[in-house]
Design an enzyme around this catalytic site. Structure first.
Site, PDB file in Angstrom:
ATOM      1  N   ASP A 109       0.839  -1.199   0.000  1.00  0.00           N
ATOM      2  CA  ASP A 109       0.000   0.000   0.000  1.00  0.00           C
ATOM      3  C   ASP A 109       0.875   1.250   0.000  1.00  0.00           C
ATOM      4  O   ASP A 109       2.032   1.212   0.432  1.00  0.00           O
ATOM      5  CB  ASP A 109      -0.884   0.029   1.257  1.00  0.00           C
ATOM      6  CG  ASP A 109      -1.900  -1.104   1.274  1.00  0.00           C
ATOM      7  OD1 ASP A 109      -2.186  -1.654   0.194  1.00  0.00           O
ATOM      8  OD2 ASP A 109      -2.380  -1.426   2.373  1.00  0.00           O
TER       9      ASP A 109
HETATM   10  N1  URA Z   1      -1.331  -5.888   3.786  1.00  0.00           N
HETATM   11  C1  URA Z   1      -1.798  -4.630   3.842  1.00  0.00           C
HETATM   12  O1  URA Z   1      -2.827  -4.356   4.434  1.00  0.00           O
HETATM   13  N2  URA Z   1      -1.076  -3.676   3.226  1.00  0.00           N
HETATM   14  C2  URA Z   1       0.084  -3.924   2.561  1.00  0.00           C
HETATM   15  O2  URA Z   1       0.693  -2.996   2.028  1.00  0.00           O
HETATM   16  C3  URA Z   1       0.542  -5.248   2.527  1.00  0.00           C
HETATM   17  C4  URA Z   1      -0.182  -6.224   3.145  1.00  0.00           C
END
Ligand code: URA
Length: 243
Positions: A109
């Site tokens: 993310d």
């Molecule tokens: N899980 C999440 O919620 N965000 C990420 O960036 C990776 C795994």
């Protein structure tokens, strides 16, 4: 066998058209003989020189990055900075590598930090992301809330995420908990959208900080600061094959 102009554009800083110009203007030799035809075929044992410097075929490229928060795990974006922008701006990465078709293996993310591999090796990417390979990814999370006694068991049984999705069995380790906050290590073998955040939500914790610390047997190097990257000579075989 490959065309000479293609070989040059893949393994030097020249673009395809500049490679053609370089051949036509006599800057390129093949086995010590001046080349004239950009379409000439080059084999594995041919020695190519550009401006009297050897040009050698580079294999696939592997870059390990500590992705900083605020940057997209994408190759390009009209608005936000991407991990490929970081690669292109880095002085640690030679221009010949910057020209390759690089992409990140999987996504983190925008607000997540940590281990991201950037490569041009499509097969490796496919292998590491394939659900059937069950490659483990471990995340360090700082969260609100205090996990209940049975939280690790719920993760290992496969926790329900929302109403319709049961996550694959995952590991949850509570690193610390104090004053309604906790630090967790979570290991998954899948990578659905916001997966860690959604799984933590199910146990009553909201993720405030998230960092990926390992991917298969590959660990985020401790001295690699957010935004920093390093070129790996090869991708460790152990990581390729790890279940
Ligand atoms: N899980 C999440 O919620 N965000 C990420 O960036 C990776 C795994």
């Amino acid at each position: 066998m490959k065309r000479l102009d293609q070989f040059l554009s893949e393994n030097s800083i020249l673009t395809r058209s500049k490679a053609k110009d370089a051949v036509r203007s006599g800057r390129v030799t093949v086995n010590a003989v001046k080349a004239k035809d950009p379409a000439m075929k080059i084999g594995d044992t041919d020695e190519v020189m550009l401006d009297k410097e050897p040009v050698t075929a580079t294999g696939p490229v592997y870059i390990v990055m500590n992705k900083p928060a605020g940057v997209l795990s994408a190759t390009e974006d009209g608005k936000d900075r991407t991990v490929l922008d970081i690669v292109k701006e880095s002085e640690k990465i030679p221009d010949s590598i910057k020209k390759k078709d690089l992409f990140p293996i999987g996504r983190l993310d925008k607000d997540t930090e940590g281990l991201l591999v950037i490569t041009d090796d499509g097969k490796l990417s496919h292998d590491l992301l394939s659900p059937s390979k069950h490659v483990e990814k471990t995340y360090f999370a700082v969260c609100t809330g205090t996990p209940a006694e049975d939280a690790a068991e719920r993760f290992s049984d496969g926790i329900m995420v929302g109403e319709d999705y049961k996550a694959l069995p995952a590991k949850l380790q509570v690193v610390s908990q104090e004053d309604g906050r906790c630090e967790l290590l979570i290991t998954l073998t899948e990578g659905r959208f916001h997966q860690v955040k959604r799984m933590c939500h199910e146990i009553g914790s909201e993720v405030e900080y998230l960092k990926r610390v390992s991917f298969g047997a590959l660990k985020l190097p401790e001295d690699l600061k957010p935004g920093d990257l390093m070129l790996m000579p090869d991708f460790p075989e152990k990581v390729r094959t790890e279940k």
